[in-house]
Motif scaffolding. Sequence first.
Motif, PDB file in Angstrom:
ATOM      1  N   THR A 195       0.836  -1.207   0.000  1.00 39.01           N
ATOM      2  CA  THR A 195       0.000   0.000   0.000  1.00 39.01           C
ATOM      3  C   THR A 195       0.864   1.248   0.000  1.00 39.01           C
ATOM      4  O   THR A 195       0.577   2.221  -0.719  1.00 39.01           O
ATOM      5  N   GLU A 196       1.926   1.241   0.805  1.00 42.69           N
ATOM      6  CA  GLU A 196       2.844   2.381   0.840  1.00 42.69           C
ATOM      7  C   GLU A 196       3.538   2.586  -0.493  1.00 42.69           C
ATOM      8  O   GLU A 196       3.848   3.720  -0.874  1.00 42.69           O
ATOM      9  N   LYS A 197       3.772   1.495  -1.225  1.00 47.18           N
ATOM     10  CA  LYS A 197       4.397   1.587  -2.541  1.00 47.18           C
ATOM     11  C   LYS A 197       3.429   2.127  -3.590  1.00 47.18           C
ATOM     12  O   LYS A 197       3.835   2.505  -4.680  1.00 47.18           O
ATOM     13  N   GLY A 198       2.138   2.139  -3.260  1.00 47.78           N
ATOM     14  CA  GLY A 198       1.149   2.613  -4.211  1.00 47.78           C
ATOM     15  C   GLY A 198       0.473   1.511  -4.990  1.00 47.78           C
ATOM     16  O   GLY A 198      -0.270   1.768  -5.941  1.00 47.78           O
ATOM     17  N   ASN A 199       0.698   0.250  -4.593  1.00 48.87           N
ATOM     18  CA  ASN A 199       0.081  -0.883  -5.278  1.00 48.87           C
ATOM     19  C   ASN A 199      -1.383  -0.973  -4.856  1.00 48.87           C
ATOM     20  O   ASN A 199      -1.697  -1.197  -3.694  1.00 48.87           O
ATOM     21  N   SER A 200      -2.290  -0.817  -5.809  1.00 47.71           N
ATOM     22  CA  SER A 200      -3.726  -0.865  -5.511  1.00 47.71           C
ATOM     23  C   SER A 200      -4.340  -2.214  -5.851  1.00 47.71           C
ATOM     24  O   SER A 200      -5.530  -2.433  -5.607  1.00 47.71           O
ATOM     25  N   ASN A 201      -3.535  -3.126  -6.387  1.00 45.07           N
ATOM     26  CA  ASN A 201      -4.056  -4.437  -6.801  1.00 45.07           C
ATOM     27  C   ASN A 201      -3.823  -5.463  -5.690  1.00 45.07           C
ATOM     28  O   ASN A 201      -3.057  -6.416  -5.846  1.00 45.07           O
ATOM     29  N   LEU A 202      -4.485  -5.258  -4.565  1.00 43.19           N
ATOM     30  CA  LEU A 202      -4.243  -6.087  -3.384  1.00 43.19           C
ATOM     31  C   LEU A 202      -5.474  -6.856  -2.927  1.00 43.19           C
ATOM     32  O   LEU A 202      -5.444  -7.494  -1.876  1.00 43.19           O
ATOM     33  N   ASN A 203      -6.551  -6.812  -3.699  1.00 41.00           N
ATOM     34  CA  ASN A 203      -7.802  -7.401  -3.222  1.00 41.00           C
ATOM     35  C   ASN A 203      -7.717  -8.907  -2.992  1.00 41.00           C
ATOM     36  O   ASN A 203      -8.350  -9.434  -2.077  1.00 41.00           O
ATOM     37  N   ALA A 204      -6.936  -9.611  -3.824  1.00 43.58           N
ATOM     38  CA  ALA A 204      -6.798 -11.061  -3.625  1.00 43.58           C
ATOM     39  C   ALA A 204      -6.158 -11.359  -2.270  1.00 43.58           C
ATOM     40  O   ALA A 204      -6.566 -12.294  -1.568  1.00 43.58           O
ATOM     41  N   HIS A 205      -5.181 -10.552  -1.874  1.00 43.33           N
ATOM     42  CA  HIS A 205      -4.509 -10.749  -0.590  1.00 43.33           C
ATOM     43  C   HIS A 205      -5.404 -10.296   0.569  1.00 43.33           C
ATOM     44  O   HIS A 205      -5.392 -10.914   1.640  1.00 43.33           O
ATOM     45  N   LEU A 206      -6.188  -9.247   0.355  1.00 43.11           N
ATOM     46  CA  LEU A 206      -7.123  -8.797   1.384  1.00 43.11           C
ATOM     47  C   LEU A 206      -8.249  -9.817   1.577  1.00 43.11           C
ATOM     48  O   LEU A 206      -8.717 -10.029   2.698  1.00 43.11           O
ATOM     49  N   ASN A 207      -8.673 -10.445   0.492  1.00 45.02           N
ATOM     50  CA  ASN A 207      -9.658 -11.533   0.604  1.00 45.02           C
ATOM     51  C   ASN A 207      -9.128 -12.650   1.482  1.00 45.02           C
ATOM     52  O   ASN A 207      -9.838 -13.176   2.348  1.00 45.02           O
ATOM     53  N   GLU A 208      -7.872 -13.028   1.236  1.00 45.34           N
ATOM     54  CA  GLU A 208      -7.241 -14.083   2.027  1.00 45.34           C
ATOM     55  C   GLU A 208      -7.195 -13.693   3.501  1.00 45.34           C
ATOM     56  O   GLU A 208      -7.486 -14.506   4.389  1.00 45.34           O
ATOM     57  N   LEU A 209      -6.850 -12.447   3.776  1.00 39.87           N
ATOM     58  CA  LEU A 209      -6.752 -11.964   5.152  1.00 39.87           C
ATOM     59  C   LEU A 209      -8.096 -12.041   5.874  1.00 39.87           C
ATOM     60  O   LEU A 209      -8.184 -12.577   6.987  1.00 39.87           O
ATOM     61  N   HIS A 210      -9.154 -11.537   5.264  1.00 35.38           N
ATOM     62  CA  HIS A 210     -10.468 -11.498   5.919  1.00 35.38           C
ATOM     63  C   HIS A 210     -11.102 -12.891   6.003  1.00 35.38           C
ATOM     64  O   HIS A 210     -11.803 -13.198   6.975  1.00 35.38           O
ATOM     65  N   GLN A 211     -10.840 -13.734   5.005  1.00 37.29           N
ATOM     66  CA  GLN A 211     -11.446 -15.069   5.008  1.00 37.29           C
ATOM     67  C   GLN A 211     -10.915 -15.918   6.156  1.00 37.29           C
ATOM     68  O   GLN A 211     -11.622 -16.787   6.667  1.00 37.29           O
ATOM     69  N   ARG A 212      -9.685 -15.678   6.577  1.00 35.95           N
ATOM     70  CA  ARG A 212      -9.095 -16.470   7.663  1.00 35.95           C
ATOM     71  C   ARG A 212      -9.874 -16.325   8.967  1.00 35.95           C
ATOM     72  O   ARG A 212      -9.838 -17.223   9.812  1.00 35.95           O
ATOM     73  N   THR A 213     -10.564 -15.203   9.133  1.00 30.52           N
ATOM     74  CA  THR A 213     -11.370 -15.004  10.337  1.00 30.52           C
ATOM     75  C   THR A 213     -12.845 -15.284  10.083  1.00 30.52           C
ATOM     76  O   THR A 213     -13.530 -15.867  10.930  1.00 30.52           O
ATOM     77  N   SER A 214     -13.345 -14.891   8.926  1.00 30.60           N
ATOM     78  CA  SER A 214     -14.781 -15.031   8.662  1.00 30.60           C
ATOM     79  C   SER A 214     -15.216 -16.489   8.550  1.00 30.60           C
ATOM     80  O   SER A 214     -16.306 -16.851   9.000  1.00 30.60           O
ATOM     81  N   MET A 215     -14.362 -17.345   7.983  1.00 35.03           N
ATOM     82  CA  MET A 215     -14.734 -18.760   7.852  1.00 35.03           C
ATOM     83  C   MET A 215     -14.876 -19.455   9.207  1.00 35.03           C
ATOM     84  O   MET A 215     -15.850 -20.182   9.429  1.00 35.03           O
ATOM     85  N   PRO A 216     -13.946 -19.287  10.166  1.00 36.44           N
ATOM     86  CA  PRO A 216     -14.157 -19.888  11.485  1.00 36.44           C
ATOM     87  C   PRO A 216     -15.409 -19.366  12.196  1.00 36.44           C
ATOM     88  O   PRO A 216     -16.107 -20.135  12.865  1.00 36.44           O
ATOM     89  N   ILE A 217     -15.703 -18.077  12.059  1.00 35.94           N
ATOM     90  CA  ILE A 217     -16.915 -17.535  12.677  1.00 35.94           C
ATOM     91  C   ILE A 217     -18.153 -18.208  12.090  1.00 35.94           C
ATOM     92  O   ILE A 217     -19.145 -18.452  12.793  1.00 35.94           O
ATOM     93  N   SER A 218     -18.090 -18.545  10.804  1.00 35.08           N
ATOM     94  CA  SER A 218     -19.243 -19.180  10.152  1.00 35.08           C
ATOM     95  C   SER A 218     -19.535 -20.558  10.751  1.00 35.08           C
ATOM     96  O   SER A 218     -20.656 -21.049  10.642  1.00 35.08           O
ATOM     97  N   ILE A 219     -18.537 -21.183  11.385  1.00 35.33           N
ATOM     98  CA  ILE A 219     -18.751 -22.495  12.011  1.00 35.33           C
ATOM     99  C   ILE A 219     -19.818 -22.398  13.097  1.00 35.33           C
ATOM    100  O   ILE A 219     -20.710 -23.241  13.193  1.00 35.33           O
ATOM    101  N   VAL A 220     -19.752 -21.343  13.916  1.00 34.09           N
ATOM    102  CA  VAL A 220     -20.745 -21.156  14.981  1.00 34.09           C
ATOM    103  C   VAL A 220     -22.117 -20.850  14.381  1.00 34.09           C
ATOM    104  O   VAL A 220     -23.136 -21.403  14.808  1.00 34.09           O
ATOM    105  N   ILE A 221     -22.133 -19.983  13.375  1.00 35.14           N
ATOM    106  CA  ILE A 221     -23.409 -19.615  12.738  1.00 35.14           C
ATOM    107  C   ILE A 221     -24.068 -20.832  12.109  1.00 35.14           C
ATOM    108  O   ILE A 221     -25.268 -21.095  12.304  1.00 35.14           O
ATOM    109  N   LEU A 222     -23.289 -21.618  11.365  1.00 35.22           N
ATOM    110  CA  LEU A 222     -23.854 -22.776  10.672  1.00 35.22           C
ATOM    111  C   LEU A 222     -24.238 -23.887  11.648  1.00 35.22           C
ATOM    112  O   LEU A 222     -25.147 -24.670  11.370  1.00 35.22           O
ATOM    113  N   THR A 223     -23.549 -23.968  12.777  1.00 31.84           N
ATOM    114  CA  THR A 223     -23.931 -24.954  13.798  1.00 31.84           C
ATOM    115  C   THR A 223     -25.356 -24.692  14.290  1.00 31.84           C
ATOM    116  O   THR A 223     -26.182 -25.615  14.371  1.00 31.84           O
TER     117      THR A 223
END
Length: 370
Positions: free
Chosen positions: A270-298
Motif C-alpha cells: 500500500t505504501e508503494k502505491g500498489n492498488s491491486n491487493l484485493n486477492a490478498h485482502l480476501n485471504e486476510l479477511h477469510q481467515r477469520t470469517s470462515m471460522p466464525i461461520s462455524i458457529v453460525i452454521l452450527t
Amino acid sequence: MLKIIDRYIIKKYLGTFSFMLILLSVVVLVIDVQQKIPRIENAKLIDPKLDLTYFLIHFYPFWIINLVMTFLSILVFISVIYFTSRMANNTEIVAIISSGASFHRFAKPYLITSLFIACLSLVINHFVLPWANIQKNQLEAYTYNARNKEKVLGTAPVSAQLSRTEYIFVNSWNKGEKRGSGFVFQKFDKNRKMTYELKASDVLWDKVKKQFVLSNYFEKTINKDDTEKLGNGPELRKSFGHNPDELFPNELLGQNKTTPELLKFIQRETEKGNSNLNAHLNELHQRTSMPISIVILTFLALSLSSQKKRGGLGINLAIGISLAFLFVFSFEALKVVSENKSMSPALAMWFPNIIFFPIALYLYLKRANQ
C-alpha cells in the motif's frame, strides 16, 4: 443429568465431525490422485524424483490440510444436521426437553463444541495453514493442466512498483527458473521526471546471495541540469530489497504468509502505491470469517434438524447439503467480485456471515419458542 447429556451431545458432535472429516479426506484424495497421475508422470520427466510416492509424502498431506480448512464449515454443518436429525428421529430431543431442560440449555453443548472448533480453526488459518501452503504450492503447479502450469511456471512479462517513484519491468520472466530478459529499472523525482534508468539484456536471481544478476547492463543517470552520466558493463549485481516472489507476487503469495507477515506485506504494498491487493485482502479477511461461520452454521443446522419431520434424515440432509454448497459458492463468487473491485474485500468475505447470521438467529429463536 444435564452434564451427562452435554457430554453425550459433544461426543456425538465431535465423533460425527471426525468421521466426516476422515471420509472426505480419503475419498477426495483417491479421486484427485487418480485424476492427476498423468500430470505427475509428466513432472517425473522434468525431475526424476517427482514420482507418485514423492507427491504422496511432500504434497498431498499439505493439500489435504488446505482442502479441509476450505470445507470445514460445510463439514460442521452437515455433521450437525446428520447427528441432530438422528436424535430427533429417535425422539431423544423430545425426551430431553420434556425432562425440564429449555431448548437454550439443550443448545449449550452445541455452542461449546462449535466455539472450540472455531478457535482451533482460527489458529490453524492464521498460523499453520500458511506453512502448509508453502509446502503445497512448491509442487502444486506440476498437478495443473498445461495452460495453468504455464501461468505459474512459464514465461511472461512482469512489472513491479518498488515505491511511488521506482519501477521494474521485465519483458520476459520465467517464474520457475527465476530468470528473464529485457530488464528495465526506472527512478523518477517528485515531479515525475526520470532521474535514473538501468537496463540489462538478461536478469537472473541468485538465491544464495539474494541478489539479481544483470548481464550486459547499461545505466543512465540524469542530473538536474539535464546532463547525463552513462555507464555499462558485462555484469552487475543489485538488490532491490525483495526476492522475485515478493517483487512479482501472484495470488498464491498471500496464502504462504502468516497473518502478521501478510499484514506487513499489504502495508508495504500500500505504501508503494500498489492498488491491486484485493486477492490478498480476501485471504486476510477469510481467515477469520470462515471460522466464525462455524458457529453460525452450527446453530442453523441445529434449528433445521432438531424437530422430527416427514421425510426424516433424508430431507434434512438434502436441505443441509444445498445450503452448505450455497454458502461456499457465495464465498467463491464474492472473491471474484472483490478481485474485480466491485466490492470491498472486507464486505465480500463477511457478506455470507452477514446474510446467514440473521437467518440462523430467526430459525433458532423460532425453534426455541415452539
